[in-house]
Enzyme design. Structure first.
Site, mmCIF file in Angstrom:
data_model
loop_
_atom_site.group_PDB
_atom_site.id
_atom_site.type_symbol
_atom_site.label_atom_id
_atom_site.label_comp_id
_atom_site.label_asym_id
_atom_site.label_seq_id
_atom_site.Cartn_x
_atom_site.Cartn_y
_atom_site.Cartn_z
ATOM 1 C CD GLU A 1 -3.407 -0.889 1.491
ATOM 2 O OE1 GLU A 1 -3.800 0.244 1.769
ATOM 3 O OE2 GLU A 1 -4.066 -1.923 1.729
HETATM 4 N N1 CAA Z 1 -4.799 11.408 -3.221
HETATM 5 C C1 CAA Z 1 -5.570 11.939 -4.199
HETATM 6 N N2 CAA Z 1 -5.121 12.160 -5.466
HETATM 7 C C2 CAA Z 1 -3.842 11.808 -5.727
HETATM 8 C C3 CAA Z 1 -2.982 11.233 -4.767
HETATM 9 C C4 CAA Z 1 -3.497 11.041 -3.465
HETATM 10 N N3 CAA Z 1 -2.764 10.475 -2.482
HETATM 11 N N4 CAA Z 1 -1.785 10.984 -5.322
HETATM 12 C C5 CAA Z 1 -1.870 11.393 -6.594
HETATM 13 N N5 CAA Z 1 -3.103 11.879 -6.837
HETATM 14 C C6 CAA Z 1 -3.595 12.432 -8.108
HETATM 15 C C7 CAA Z 1 -2.796 13.674 -8.474
HETATM 16 O O1 CAA Z 1 -3.397 14.834 -7.921
HETATM 17 C C8 CAA Z 1 -2.843 13.686 -9.987
HETATM 18 O O2 CAA Z 1 -4.065 14.227 -10.419
HETATM 19 P P1 CAA Z 1 -4.092 15.244 -11.680
HETATM 20 O O3 CAA Z 1 -3.560 14.439 -12.838
HETATM 21 O O4 CAA Z 1 -5.533 15.622 -11.804
HETATM 22 O O5 CAA Z 1 -3.195 16.382 -11.317
HETATM 23 C C9 CAA Z 1 -2.867 12.206 -10.347
HETATM 24 O O6 CAA Z 1 -3.338 11.502 -9.170
HETATM 25 C C10 CAA Z 1 -1.492 11.688 -10.747
HETATM 26 O O7 CAA Z 1 -0.623 11.960 -9.666
HETATM 27 P P2 CAA Z 1 0.925 12.224 -9.835
HETATM 28 O O8 CAA Z 1 1.182 13.108 -11.023
HETATM 29 O O9 CAA Z 1 1.454 12.683 -8.513
HETATM 30 O O10 CAA Z 1 1.440 10.746 -10.210
HETATM 31 P P3 CAA Z 1 2.869 10.116 -10.076
HETATM 32 O O11 CAA Z 1 3.015 9.158 -11.182
HETATM 33 O O12 CAA Z 1 3.923 11.174 -9.912
HETATM 34 O O13 CAA Z 1 2.847 9.238 -8.690
HETATM 35 C C11 CAA Z 1 2.287 8.284 -6.584
HETATM 36 C C12 CAA Z 1 1.939 9.270 -7.701
HETATM 37 C C13 CAA Z 1 1.916 8.970 -5.297
HETATM 38 C C14 CAA Z 1 3.764 7.931 -6.521
HETATM 39 C C15 CAA Z 1 1.433 7.028 -6.857
HETATM 40 O O14 CAA Z 1 1.822 6.409 -8.056
HETATM 41 C C16 CAA Z 1 1.457 6.031 -5.728
HETATM 42 O O15 CAA Z 1 0.794 6.235 -4.705
HETATM 43 N N6 CAA Z 1 2.186 4.912 -5.893
HETATM 44 C C17 CAA Z 1 2.144 3.816 -4.936
HETATM 45 C C18 CAA Z 1 1.108 2.822 -5.344
HETATM 46 C C19 CAA Z 1 0.684 1.955 -4.194
HETATM 47 O O16 CAA Z 1 0.488 2.414 -3.074
HETATM 48 N N7 CAA Z 1 0.489 0.681 -4.466
HETATM 49 C C20 CAA Z 1 -0.005 -0.201 -3.471
HETATM 50 C C21 CAA Z 1 -0.739 -1.330 -4.087
HETATM 51 S S1 CAA Z 1 -2.239 -1.738 -3.273
HETATM 52 C C22 CAA Z 1 -1.819 -2.832 -2.060
HETATM 53 O O17 CAA Z 1 -0.694 -2.990 -1.676
HETATM 54 C C23 CAA Z 1 -3.001 -3.508 -1.488
HETATM 55 C C24 CAA Z 1 -2.752 -4.777 -0.814
HETATM 56 O O18 CAA Z 1 -2.986 -5.824 -1.354
HETATM 57 C C25 CAA Z 1 -2.304 -4.749 0.602
#
Ligand code: CAA
Length: 381
Positions: free
Chosen positions: A364
């Site tokens: 996550e």
């Molecule tokens: N809340 C709301 N919106 C968000 C957000 C958040 N936390 N993070 C990003 N966004 C939105 C941004 O505002 C942006 O919107 P716009 O295009 O309208 O401006 C859009 O999403 C894209 O965001 P970024 O340009 O910041 O994207 P990025 O490629 O630079 O990366 C990141 C964002 C935060 C690194 C994201 O990719 C991320 O969270 N990565 C980790 C993924 C993750 O947590 N995976 C876990 C898998 S699920 C799991 O593990 C479940 C399980 O089984 C236990």
């Protein structure tokens, strides 16, 4: 106004979760860890007790509790068996929550009552072989065929993959639009064309049910999409904000479980003529562990409070996830150290808790991803 008291309902939920974990999960947690088997009987009981609909509105058969009660429940389950807690967290935070928040009335009526009672379990399908931390790089395709989506692709590391009935799938519909071409779609697991990879033989959380999931020409009705076309990535990110509160609670519960065992051992074990807790080397470790747990709890409850009060909580959730996971690793490592050789054998539980803690720094959103989220907000990138 600051108030550190829990409500009667919150305390009741915490006590119910604690009693359940000690009575139903503790007796065979070591066996499930050893064999990597799901706590099937206990999961059914948890459903009957309402733990799979803790935050769901009672009109959809949920319990209607707040995030604080949810945090306390996940902590208590994780103290004893974090594999069951991750099932609860994914189901509640990553599937119930988005259906309730973004679903149509028809979707809520169709899916939530069975999810809230645990009759159906949920899984969240975001990660892929080449899209882990870099979640926008979705390759799984959900092609718009008019009245349905045609889904092809592979999802990786899916918790609850085999025990879940309902999948919340994140997939790409318009690749040229990148993250604005992604959709979040409810998929029933028994839809033809879905197959599972083998059970992952993991270092920790061994009795949590983790598989890859393959989609081959899977037809899903268009009305199963959550939100508007192209909103799926935003929905996934918002869901993860709430999911991270669940995993932070899990990490903190693991730390608490290891702390309880370390304190008990430090009171009982004698060396050099007195209980080891009376040696400063051990006493100071206990003190450091207590401070870390208390700090983590404050961060986590603040994130929960912000969410319950409909305030922005992305950064607070990221801080809580990172800090709780990192201190879970530190506290469990010290608990093993305090136990000495006994800490390194399975019977004393702390080595299992240390293995479980490690995953909370990875899934996550790794601790490094949380730092990206926090630092971007501070630097206003
Ligand atoms: N809340 C709301 N919106 C968000 C957000 C958040 N936390 N993070 C990003 N966004 C939105 C941004 O505002 C942006 O919107 P716009 O295009 O309208 O401006 C859009 O999403 C894209 O965001 P970024 O340009 O910041 O994207 P990025 O490629 O630079 O990366 C990141 C964002 C935060 C690194 C994201 O990719 C991320 O969270 N990565 C980790 C993924 C993750 O947590 N995976 C876990 C898998 S699920 C799991 O593990 C479940 C399980 O089984 C236990």
């Amino acid at each position: 106004m600051l108030n550190f008291d829990f409500t009667e309902e919150q305390l009741m939920i915490r006590q119910a979760a604690r009693d359940f974990a000690e009575r139903e999960l503790l007796p065979d947690v070591l066996e499930r860890d050893e064999k990597g088997i799901l706590a099937t009987r206990q999961i059914k009981l948890l459903g009957e007790l309402g733990f799979f609909g803790l935050m769901v509105d009672p009109k959809y058969s949920g319990v209607g509790m707040d995030t604080i009660a949810y945090i306390l429940a996940i902590e208590e389950i994780s103290r004893i068996d974090a594999s069951v807690a991750v099932l609860m967290s994914v189901h509640n935070s990553l599937v119930n929550n988005p259906i309730e928040q973004f679903g149509t009335d028809a979707q809520k009526e169709q899916y939530l009552p069975k999810m809230a009672t645990g009759e159906n379990l949920g899984a969240f399908l975001l990660s892929e072989p080449e899209a882990g931390s870099d979640a926008t790089m979705q390759r799984t395709q959900a092609i718009d065929m008019g009245d349905h989506y045609l889904v092809n692709g592979t999802k990786n590391w899916i918790s609850n993959a085999s025990c879940a009935d309902i999948y919340l799938l994140i997939a790409q519909t318009n690749p040229e639009k990148r993250n604005k071409g992604i959709n979040a779609i409810i998929v029933e697991k028994d839809t033809p064309g879905i197959t599972l990879g083998p059970h992952e033989d993991k270092m920790g959380m061994r009795s949590s049910d983790t598989h890859s999931v393959m989609f081959m020409d899977v037809k899903v009705p268009k009305e199963n999409r959550l939100g508007e076309d192209g909103e799926g990535f935003k929905i996934a990110m918002k869901i993860l904000n709430s999911g991270r509160i669940g995993i932070a609670s899990q990490a903190l519960g693991i730390a608490m479980g290891a702390f309880d065992r370390a304190v008990q051992y430090a009171r009982e074990r004698k060396a050099f003529g007195k209980e080891i807790g009376h040696h400063q080397a051990i006493a100071f470790k206990i003190s450091d562990m207590a401070v870390k747990i208390e700090t983590a709890q404050l961060l986590l409850l603040k994130a929960g409070w912000l969410k319950d009060n409909h305030k922005e909580y992305t950064i607070a959730a990221a801080m809580a996830k990172q800090y709780c996971a990192d201190i879970a690793m530190e506290v469990t490592t010290q608990a093993v150290q305090i136990h000495g050789g006994y800490g390194y054998v399975k019977e004393y539980h702390v080595e299992r808790l240390m293995r479980e803690a490690k995953l909370t720094q990875i899934y996550e959103g790794t601790s490094e991803i949380q730092k990206i989220i926090i630092s971007r907000a501070i630097l206003n990138e």
